[in-house]
Scaffold this motif. Structure first.
Motif, PDB file in Angstrom:
ATOM      1  N   GLN A  55      67.379  67.762  31.169  1.00 32.72           N
ATOM      2  CA  GLN A  55      68.213  68.043  32.404  1.00 32.72           C
ATOM      3  C   GLN A  55      67.555  69.430  32.701  1.00 32.72           C
ATOM      4  OE1 GLN A  55      72.113  67.291  31.355  1.00 32.72           O
ATOM      5  NE2 GLN A  55      72.361  65.244  31.885  1.00 32.72           N
ATOM      6  N   ARG A  56      67.626  70.271  31.996  1.00 29.53           N
ATOM      7  CA  ARG A  56      67.379  71.630  32.469  1.00 29.53           C
ATOM      8  C   ARG A  56      65.927  71.732  33.049  1.00 29.53           C
ATOM      9  NH1 ARG A  56      70.283  73.122  27.765  1.00 29.53           N
ATOM     10  NH2 ARG A  56      68.370  73.455  26.610  1.00 29.53           N
ATOM     11  N   ALA A  57      64.717  71.121  32.215  1.00 26.79           N
ATOM     12  CA  ALA A  57      63.585  71.092  32.725  1.00 26.79           C
ATOM     13  C   ALA A  57      63.354  70.239  34.055  1.00 26.79           C
ATOM     14  CB  ALA A  57      62.709  70.489  31.711  1.00 26.79           C
ATOM     15  N   ALA A  58      64.102  69.229  33.936  1.00 26.97           N
ATOM     16  CA  ALA A  58      63.950  68.259  35.343  1.00 26.97           C
ATOM     17  C   ALA A  58      64.535  69.238  36.596  1.00 26.97           C
ATOM     18  CB  ALA A  58      64.678  67.181  35.201  1.00 26.97           C
ATOM     19  N   ASP A  59      65.664  70.016  36.444  1.00 26.44           N
ATOM     20  CA  ASP A  59      66.048  70.858  37.626  1.00 26.44           C
ATOM     21  C   ASP A  59      65.057  71.880  37.870  1.00 26.44           C
ATOM     22  OD1 ASP A  59      68.351  69.121  37.480  1.00 26.44           O
ATOM     23  OD2 ASP A  59      69.501  70.564  36.163  1.00 26.44           O
ATOM     24  N   CYS A 117      61.198  63.970  36.492  1.00 26.65           N
ATOM     25  CA  CYS A 117      62.119  63.418  35.307  1.00 26.65           C
ATOM     26  C   CYS A 117      61.168  63.109  33.954  1.00 26.65           C
ATOM     27  CB  CYS A 117      62.649  61.993  35.766  1.00 26.65           C
ATOM     28  SG  CYS A 117      63.678  62.039  37.281  1.00 26.65           S
ATOM     29  N   TYR A 118      61.998  63.393  33.153  1.00 27.59           N
ATOM     30  CA  TYR A 118      61.400  63.228  31.755  1.00 27.59           C
ATOM     31  C   TYR A 118      62.257  62.258  30.787  1.00 27.59           C
ATOM     32  CZ  TYR A 118      58.802  67.376  32.924  1.00 27.59           C
ATOM     33  OH  TYR A 118      57.965  68.370  33.483  1.00 27.59           O
ATOM     34  N   GLY A 119      61.648  61.230  30.168  1.00 29.74           N
ATOM     35  CA  GLY A 119      62.310  60.259  29.325  1.00 29.74           C
ATOM     36  C   GLY A 119      61.597  59.941  28.139  1.00 29.74           C
ATOM     37  N   ALA A 121      58.348  76.021  33.458  1.00 29.42           N
ATOM     38  CA  ALA A 121      59.838  75.932  33.700  1.00 29.42           C
ATOM     39  C   ALA A 121      60.193  77.512  33.503  1.00 29.42           C
ATOM     40  CB  ALA A 121      60.637  75.290  32.556  1.00 29.42           C
ATOM     41  N   PRO A 122      60.972  78.261  34.437  1.00 30.10           N
ATOM     42  CA  PRO A 122      61.298  79.497  34.116  1.00 30.10           C
ATOM     43  C   PRO A 122      61.900  80.100  33.026  1.00 30.10           C
ATOM     44  CG  PRO A 122      62.672  78.453  35.672  1.00 30.10           C
ATOM     45  CD  PRO A 122      61.698  77.517  35.417  1.00 30.10           C
ATOM     46  N   THR A 123      61.854  81.284  32.756  1.00 29.00           N
ATOM     47  CA  THR A 123      62.545  81.740  31.309  1.00 29.00           C
ATOM     48  C   THR A 123      63.868  82.083  31.908  1.00 29.00           C
ATOM     49  OG1 THR A 123      60.363  82.399  30.239  1.00 29.00           O
ATOM     50  CG2 THR A 123      62.496  83.060  29.477  1.00 29.00           C
ATOM     51  N   PRO A 124      64.930  81.664  31.208  1.00 29.90           N
ATOM     52  CA  PRO A 124      66.313  81.877  31.771  1.00 29.90           C
ATOM     53  C   PRO A 124      66.766  83.483  31.388  1.00 29.90           C
ATOM     54  CG  PRO A 124      66.393  80.716  29.575  1.00 29.90           C
ATOM     55  CD  PRO A 124      64.986  80.676  30.073  1.00 29.90           C
ATOM     56  N   THR A 125      66.981  84.073  32.556  1.00 25.68           N
ATOM     57  CA  THR A 125      67.375  85.428  32.245  1.00 25.68           C
ATOM     58  C   THR A 125      68.797  85.791  32.599  1.00 25.68           C
ATOM     59  OG1 THR A 125      66.926  85.925  34.471  1.00 25.68           O
ATOM     60  CG2 THR A 125      65.259  86.157  32.597  1.00 25.68           C
ATOM     61  N   ALA A 126      69.680  86.597  31.802  1.00 22.75           N
ATOM     62  CA  ALA A 126      71.041  87.087  32.113  1.00 22.75           C
ATOM     63  C   ALA A 126      71.283  87.571  33.267  1.00 22.75           C
ATOM     64  CB  ALA A 126      71.652  87.580  30.751  1.00 22.75           C
ATOM     65  N   ALA A 127      71.992  87.216  34.331  1.00 17.79           N
ATOM     66  CA  ALA A 127      72.427  88.037  35.511  1.00 17.79           C
ATOM     67  C   ALA A 127      73.203  89.174  35.000  1.00 17.79           C
ATOM     68  CB  ALA A 127      72.976  87.215  36.590  1.00 17.79           C
ATOM     69  N   PRO A 128      73.174  90.441  35.771  1.00 15.07           N
ATOM     70  CA  PRO A 128      74.266  91.471  35.424  1.00 15.07           C
ATOM     71  C   PRO A 128      75.573  91.094  35.682  1.00 15.07           C
ATOM     72  CG  PRO A 128      72.817  91.850  37.349  1.00 15.07           C
ATOM     73  CD  PRO A 128      72.234  90.839  36.882  1.00 15.07           C
TER      74      PRO A 128
END
Length: 243
Positions: A45-49, A54-56, A167-174
């Motif tokens: 789900q995270r990759a598809a967004d 779509c992946y399956g 896919a972008p690397t998730p980063t923590a928002a301040p």
């Protein structure tokens, strides 16, 4: 006599059916467990967004569907869902043979996709699964784990093939705006705080020494006064005796 033979025959047929049934059940391809499916759906789900594709996965027991799933959920295949015009899925076809058979177990793994993906790209993705230890032996040993694990590698393999953006690397928002720094204060005390502390320390030490000296002086006076009084009484008694 004939009735007894009939009963024996029926029992024998039931026993043979049980033996062959147990043998056939040993060749069934196990599906992924619940935890494996749920974790895989979450990752897809995270990759598809983030990648817009779509992946399956699909698991087949020698062309018979055993399990399927995608970023849309468990049991939802992407190749027939209108919500997935672009999709990539890993398909694993496993065949277990009985112990009495001379043929060995086999696994066929390939990657399928929508019409906008070329066969060469899909083949390269399927070949890339081996880099993650997902070869034929892994699928034969544990098909459910292997097919869900392979599905989670599809976003990376698609990016490597240039089919999608990584896919972008998730980063923590301040959490909020940083608080302002405290006031700078007076430069005079800032530059001389070391000397000030040393002076205060010496003052406290001198006060302590004075207090100790006063206490000792008082104790000496208290001891000296009784001694003087005792000497005076002795001198008076001697004077009286002489008189």
């Amino acid at each position: 006599m004939l009735g007894g033979l009939g009963v024996v025959a029926v029992i024998g047929l039931c026993a043979l059916a049980g033996v062959f049934g147990a043998s056939d059940s040993g060749t069934d391809v196990p599906a992924p467990v619940t935890d494996e499916r749920a974790a895989t759906v979450s990752i897809l789900q995270r990759a598809a967004d983030s990648q817009g594709i779509c992946y399956g996965w699909k698991l087949l027991d020698w062309t018979n569907p055993t399990d399927a799933g995608s970023n849309l959920g468990e049991g939802v295949a992407v190749n027939t869902d209108p919500r997935c015009p672009r999709y990539v899925e890993v398909v694993a076809n496993i065949r277990y043979t009985s112990e009495s058979s001379e043929a060995s177990d086999s696994a066929e793994i390939h990657v399928e996709g929508s019409s906008d993906f070329g066969d060469a790209d899909l083949s390269a993705m399927a070949s890339g699964l081996a880099r993650f230890g997902l070869d034929e032996d892994a699928f034969i040993d544990d098909p459910g784990w292997a097919v869900t694990r392979a599905a989670t590698t599809l976003p990376l393999l698609a990016a490597e093939a240039g089919l999608v953006e990584p896919a972008p690397t998730p980063t923590a928002a301040p959490a909020g705006s940083p608080s302002p720094l405290p006031a700078a204060g007076n430069d005079f005390w800032r530059d001389r705080w070391g000397g000030l502390l040393a002076a205060v320390g010496l003052f406290l030490l001198a006060a302590l020494l004075v207090a100790v000296g006063v206490v000792q002086r008082r104790r000496q006076r208290r001891v000296a006064v009784p001694a003087q009084r005792a000497g005076a009484s002795t001198a008076q008694s001697r004077t009286r005796e002489k008189a």
